[in-house]
Write an enzyme that holds these catalytic residues in place. Structure first.
Site, PDB file in Angstrom:
ATOM      1  N   LYS A   1       0.855  -1.071  -0.046  1.00  0.00           N
ATOM      2  CA  LYS A   1      -0.120  -0.035   0.005  1.00  0.00           C
ATOM      3  C   LYS A   1       0.899   1.231  -0.150  1.00  0.00           C
ATOM      4  O   LYS A   1       1.338   1.698   1.080  1.00  0.00           O
ATOM      5  CB  LYS A   1      -0.923   0.017   1.349  1.00  0.00           C
ATOM      6  CG  LYS A   1      -2.170   0.672   1.173  1.00  0.00           C
ATOM      7  CD  LYS A   1      -2.067   2.152   0.888  1.00  0.00           C
ATOM      8  CE  LYS A   1      -1.877   3.081   1.940  1.00  0.00           C
ATOM      9  NZ  LYS A   1      -1.834   4.523   1.782  1.00  0.00           N
TER      10      LYS A   1
ATOM     11  N   GLU B   1       9.827   1.408  10.785  1.00  0.00           N
ATOM     12  CA  GLU B   1      10.673   2.400  10.526  1.00  0.00           C
ATOM     13  C   GLU B   1       9.903   3.710  10.681  1.00  0.00           C
ATOM     14  O   GLU B   1       9.028   4.028   9.884  1.00  0.00           O
ATOM     15  CB  GLU B   1      11.356   2.399   9.094  1.00  0.00           C
ATOM     16  CG  GLU B   1      11.855   0.749   8.898  1.00  0.00           C
ATOM     17  CD  GLU B   1      13.463   0.762   9.515  1.00  0.00           C
ATOM     18  OE1 GLU B   1      13.827   1.940   9.807  1.00  0.00           O
ATOM     19  OE2 GLU B   1      13.895  -0.313   9.571  1.00  0.00           O
TER      20      GLU B   1
ATOM     21  N   CYS C   1      13.364  10.909   7.489  1.00  0.00           N
ATOM     22  CA  CYS C   1      13.425  10.273   8.534  1.00  0.00           C
ATOM     23  C   CYS C   1      14.591  10.568   9.593  1.00  0.00           C
ATOM     24  O   CYS C   1      14.591  10.873  10.709  1.00  0.00           O
ATOM     25  CB  CYS C   1      12.796   9.041   8.665  1.00  0.00           C
ATOM     26  SG  CYS C   1      13.738   7.874   7.616  1.00  0.00           S
TER      27      CYS C   1
ATOM     28  N   GLU D   1       9.616  15.892  15.235  1.00  0.00           N
ATOM     29  CA  GLU D   1       9.966  16.012  14.019  1.00  0.00           C
ATOM     30  C   GLU D   1       9.180  17.022  13.120  1.00  0.00           C
ATOM     31  O   GLU D   1       8.137  17.119  13.418  1.00  0.00           O
ATOM     32  CB  GLU D   1       9.599  14.569  13.257  1.00  0.00           C
ATOM     33  CG  GLU D   1      10.316  14.492  12.025  1.00  0.00           C
ATOM     34  CD  GLU D   1      10.031  12.862  11.780  1.00  0.00           C
ATOM     35  OE1 GLU D   1       8.901  12.278  12.001  1.00  0.00           O
ATOM     36  OE2 GLU D   1      10.847  12.194  11.184  1.00  0.00           O
TER      37      GLU D   1
HETATM   38  P1  NAP Z   1       2.195   8.287   8.051  1.00  0.00           P
HETATM   39  O1  NAP Z   1       0.904   9.347   8.007  1.00  0.00           O
HETATM   40  O2  NAP Z   1       2.387   7.499   9.152  1.00  0.00           O
HETATM   41  O3  NAP Z   1       1.859   7.431   6.377  1.00  0.00           O
HETATM   42  C1  NAP Z   1       2.644   6.307   6.192  1.00  0.00           C
HETATM   43  C2  NAP Z   1       1.916   5.240   5.523  1.00  0.00           C
HETATM   44  O4  NAP Z   1       1.005   4.874   6.090  1.00  0.00           O
HETATM   45  C3  NAP Z   1       1.092   6.019   4.358  1.00  0.00           C
HETATM   46  O5  NAP Z   1       1.187   4.895   3.172  1.00  0.00           O
HETATM   47  C4  NAP Z   1      -0.468   6.018   4.832  1.00  0.00           C
HETATM   48  O6  NAP Z   1      -1.323   6.300   4.021  1.00  0.00           O
HETATM   49  C5  NAP Z   1      -0.415   4.902   6.046  1.00  0.00           C
HETATM   50  N1  NAP Z   1      -1.537   5.024   6.946  1.00  0.00           N
HETATM   51  C6  NAP Z   1      -1.982   6.142   7.243  1.00  0.00           C
HETATM   52  N2  NAP Z   1      -2.940   5.823   8.331  1.00  0.00           N
HETATM   53  C7  NAP Z   1      -2.971   4.566   8.296  1.00  0.00           C
HETATM   54  C8  NAP Z   1      -3.785   3.636   9.086  1.00  0.00           C
HETATM   55  N3  NAP Z   1      -4.692   4.054  10.103  1.00  0.00           N
HETATM   56  N4  NAP Z   1      -3.536   2.281   8.869  1.00  0.00           N
HETATM   57  C9  NAP Z   1      -2.639   1.786   7.931  1.00  0.00           C
HETATM   58  N5  NAP Z   1      -1.900   2.622   7.179  1.00  0.00           N
HETATM   59  C10 NAP Z   1      -2.037   3.951   7.355  1.00  0.00           C
HETATM   60  O7  NAP Z   1       3.430   8.993   7.545  1.00  0.00           O
HETATM   61  P2  NAP Z   1       3.737  10.158   6.308  1.00  0.00           P
HETATM   62  O8  NAP Z   1       3.190  11.345   6.708  1.00  0.00           O
HETATM   63  O9  NAP Z   1       3.171   9.269   5.061  1.00  0.00           O
HETATM   64  O10 NAP Z   1       5.211  10.105   6.188  1.00  0.00           O
HETATM   65  C11 NAP Z   1       6.017  10.772   7.173  1.00  0.00           C
HETATM   66  C12 NAP Z   1       6.554  10.077   8.486  1.00  0.00           C
HETATM   67  O11 NAP Z   1       7.275   8.711   8.075  1.00  0.00           O
HETATM   68  C13 NAP Z   1       7.485  10.921   9.088  1.00  0.00           C
HETATM   69  O12 NAP Z   1       7.306  10.971  10.463  1.00  0.00           O
HETATM   70  C14 NAP Z   1       8.953  10.033   8.886  1.00  0.00           C
HETATM   71  O13 NAP Z   1       9.922  10.045   9.787  1.00  0.00           O
HETATM   72  C15 NAP Z   1       8.311   8.817   8.809  1.00  0.00           C
HETATM   73  N6  NAP Z   1       9.496   8.004   7.912  1.00  0.00           N
HETATM   74  C16 NAP Z   1      10.469   7.268   8.445  1.00  0.00           C
HETATM   75  C17 NAP Z   1      11.251   6.526   7.544  1.00  0.00           C
HETATM   76  C18 NAP Z   1      12.465   5.463   8.078  1.00  0.00           C
HETATM   77  O14 NAP Z   1      12.929   4.828   7.417  1.00  0.00           O
HETATM   78  N7  NAP Z   1      12.394   5.249   9.271  1.00  0.00           N
HETATM   79  C19 NAP Z   1      11.392   6.805   6.230  1.00  0.00           C
HETATM   80  C20 NAP Z   1      10.386   7.720   5.754  1.00  0.00           C
HETATM   81  C21 NAP Z   1       9.490   8.142   6.645  1.00  0.00           C
HETATM   82  P3  NAP Z   1      -1.561   7.653   3.423  1.00  0.00           P
HETATM   83  O15 NAP Z   1      -0.687   7.790   2.351  1.00  0.00           O
HETATM   84  O16 NAP Z   1      -3.260   7.593   3.046  1.00  0.00           O
HETATM   85  O17 NAP Z   1      -1.499   8.729   4.597  1.00  0.00           O
END
Ligand code: NAP
Ligand code: MG
Length: 491
Positions: free
Chosen positions: A177, A252, A286, A385
């Site tokens: 997804k 992650e 991240c 963050e």
């Molecule tokens: P996010 O809101 O957590 O979304 C990540 C993924 O999860 C997206 O595909 C999102 O779909 C999905 N998602 C959202 N709600 C969900 C639910 N209730 N159940 C299952 N899946 C769900 O994060 P983001 O805003 O896209 O990305 C930014 C964050 O990711 C930052 O906090 C960053 O630090 C972290 N990050 C970490 C790493 C690492 O390697 N540690 C790498 C990249 C990013 P949608 O797209 O529809 O929201």
């Protein structure tokens, strides 16, 4: 550009016929629509993945066979790399040269795990020494099963590769997804695996909203393992959901990573790495080194140079030559960054560079490279963050003070140290509570090396041989080989 979901080896419309707009963040224009998959589509995708795993024999292929598919996928990514890099820019906003690195790294990830898949043929069944010679024990490594992979928007195809390549190498099947904001290259991966003739159902791609398609995947009882990259908030929800039926998880999550500059550091080198560490990918990384700690003796000089250089960064559409900072990924992300900077100033931080939407653009989610000083230690900007091009710079006097400041965080993804003293570099790297420590650099990432965080930055490691472990179960097979009867009950 694709307009359908990729399920069971075929392109298919979502059951509910829903669509999501694809917006180019540099122009704010709708450039395409993608399918808005829902729980019904996840159901179809999980049953295809289940059948491919349970009945069609994907986990029983040899590592060499799986490696050959992975190498073919890598080859096809390389053949289409320019198209994929340009799609990534249109979808995510990042500068084209950065998108080209991402695509090269994605292909490299498939090649690397092809090699590990091949090695599994020699290592997936091994005899181990045990303390009783009446028995022989073997340890088998087997695929975990059906994987649900959920990824963010900051490195779209690369994050897909970090999940798909090791999962397939291990013999798992997967439902992916992608993030709603950046699904274009994930869908192209569907076209690539189709051309590589990957068996139907082994990789399924369902675009849609996290709260619908993502949630359905997370709670699906036929999914054995969840591999998630994204925010801590959603990671925590996924962990709670996975606890209900004890699904395997790897997470992650985010970070607030420190970069420590000691008096003896090469200042120009430090300025370059600080900028790379926070302005690369618009700071939507991240592992971004978003808290910079600078020792007294070089603080003024370094801050002056950092401000000078940050002000020179060329902003613009990522497809334009010479652009180093593109737009943020979405209006929502831009609003969050604007709010975070305003809140930092209310909390007492000083804005010494940037801090605004640049005046020269009438459209696009652009935000200036931003430097904050005097950021209170208990403020949101210091602790949380921001996920944008915003760095907090702070002065310190002693090494132990720097370490206390660096480790005072609920996160522990990465940390960087700038010093020419190797003994100090070793000492500080051992004392930092983080999964990744960079010395005299920030952000270089290698497919061979473990990636992941301490504390609330996640659980498990991706990349390298550690990344493969996420997708393997461990089974002991013990055989009684003695000719004597066991003789416990029958004497
Ligand atoms: P996010 O809101 O957590 O979304 C990540 C993924 O999860 C997206 O595909 C999102 O779909 C999905 N998602 C959202 N709600 C969900 C639910 N209730 N159940 C299952 N899946 C769900 O994060 P983001 O805003 O896209 O990305 C930014 C964050 O990711 C930052 O906090 C960053 O630090 C972290 N990050 C970490 C790493 C690492 O390697 N540690 C790498 C990249 C990013 P949608 O797209 O529809 O929201
Ligand atoms: Mg987009």
């Amino acid at each position: 550009m694709r307009t359908q979901l990729f399920i069971d080896g075929r392109w298919t419309d979502p059951v509910n016929k829903g669509q999501l707009d694809v917006i180019n963040p540099a122009t704010e224009q709708v450039i395409h629509v993608i399918p808005k998959g829902t729980a019904e589509d996840i159901e179809l995708a999980v049953s295809a993945a289940r059948r491919a795993f349970d009945k069609d024999g994907w986990p029983n292929t040899t590592g060499a066979q799986r490696g050959a598919y992975l190498r073919r996928i890598a080859e096809l990514i390389r053949e289409r790399s320019e198209m994929l890099a340009r799609l990534e820019v249109l979808d995510n906003g990042k500068p084209l040269p950065e998108a080209r690195w991402d695509i090269g790294d994605a292909a490299g990830c498939f090649e690397y795990y092809a090699g590990l898949a091949e090695q599994l043929d020699d290592t997936s069944v091994v005899d181990i020494a045990i303390s009783d010679d009446r028995f022989r024990t073997r340890v088998r490594r087997e695929a975990v099963g059906v994987v649900g992979g959920i990824i963010p928007w900051n490195y779209p195809l690369l994050m897909a590769s970090w999940k798909v390549a090791p999962a397939l190498a291990a013999g798992c099947t997967i439902v992916l997804k992608p993030a709603e904001n950046t699904s274009l290259t994930a869908l192209e991966l569907g076209a690539i695996v189709q051309e590589a003739e990957l068996p139907a159902g082994v990789l399924n791609i369902v675009t849609g909203l996290g709260a619908e398609a993502g949630q359905a995947l997370v709670s699906h009882p036929q999914v054995d393992k969840l591999a998630f990259t994204g925010s801590g908030r959603i990671g925590s929800q996924i962990m709670a959901e996975a606890a209900k039926d004890i699904k395997r998880i790897s997470l992650e999550l985010g970070g607030k990573s420190p970069l420590i500059v000691f008096d003896d550091a090469d200042i120009e080198g430090a300025v370059e790495w600080i900028m790379f560490g926070i302005f690369w990918n618009q700071g939507q990384v991240c592992s971004a080194t978003s808290r910079v700690l600078v020792q007294d003796g070089v603080y003024d000089k370094l801050l002056t140079r950092l401000i000078e250089e940050a002000k020179k960064i060329t902003l613009g559409d990522g497809l334009k030559e010479g652009v180093l900072l593109g737009p943020l990924v979405s209006k929502q992300q831009l609003d969050q960054v604007i709010a975070a900077v305003a809140r930092a100033q209310e909390d007492g931080a000083q804005l010494v560079a940037g801090g605004h939407r640049p005046g020269e653009f009438s459209q696009g989610y652009f935000f200036q490279p931003t430097i904050l000083t005097e950021v209170p230690l208990d403020s949101h900007a210091w602790k949380e963050e921001i996920f944008g091009p915003v760095v907090c710079v702070r002065r310190f006097t002693t090494e132990s003070e720097a370490l206390t400041l660096a480790n005072d965080s609920r996160f522990g993804l990465a940390a960087a140290v700038m010093t020419q003293d190797n003994v100090r570099a070793d000492r500080v790297s051992a004392a930092l509570r983080a999964g990744i420590v960079w010395i005299n650099c920030s952000q270089p990432t290698f497919t061979e090396a473990p990636w992941g965080g301490y504390k609330q930055s996640g659980i498990g490691r991706e990349l390298g041989k550690w990344g493969l472990e996420n997708y393997l179960e461990t089974k002991q097979v013990t055989t009684y080989i003695s000719r004597d009867p066991w003789g416990w009950y029958i004497k």
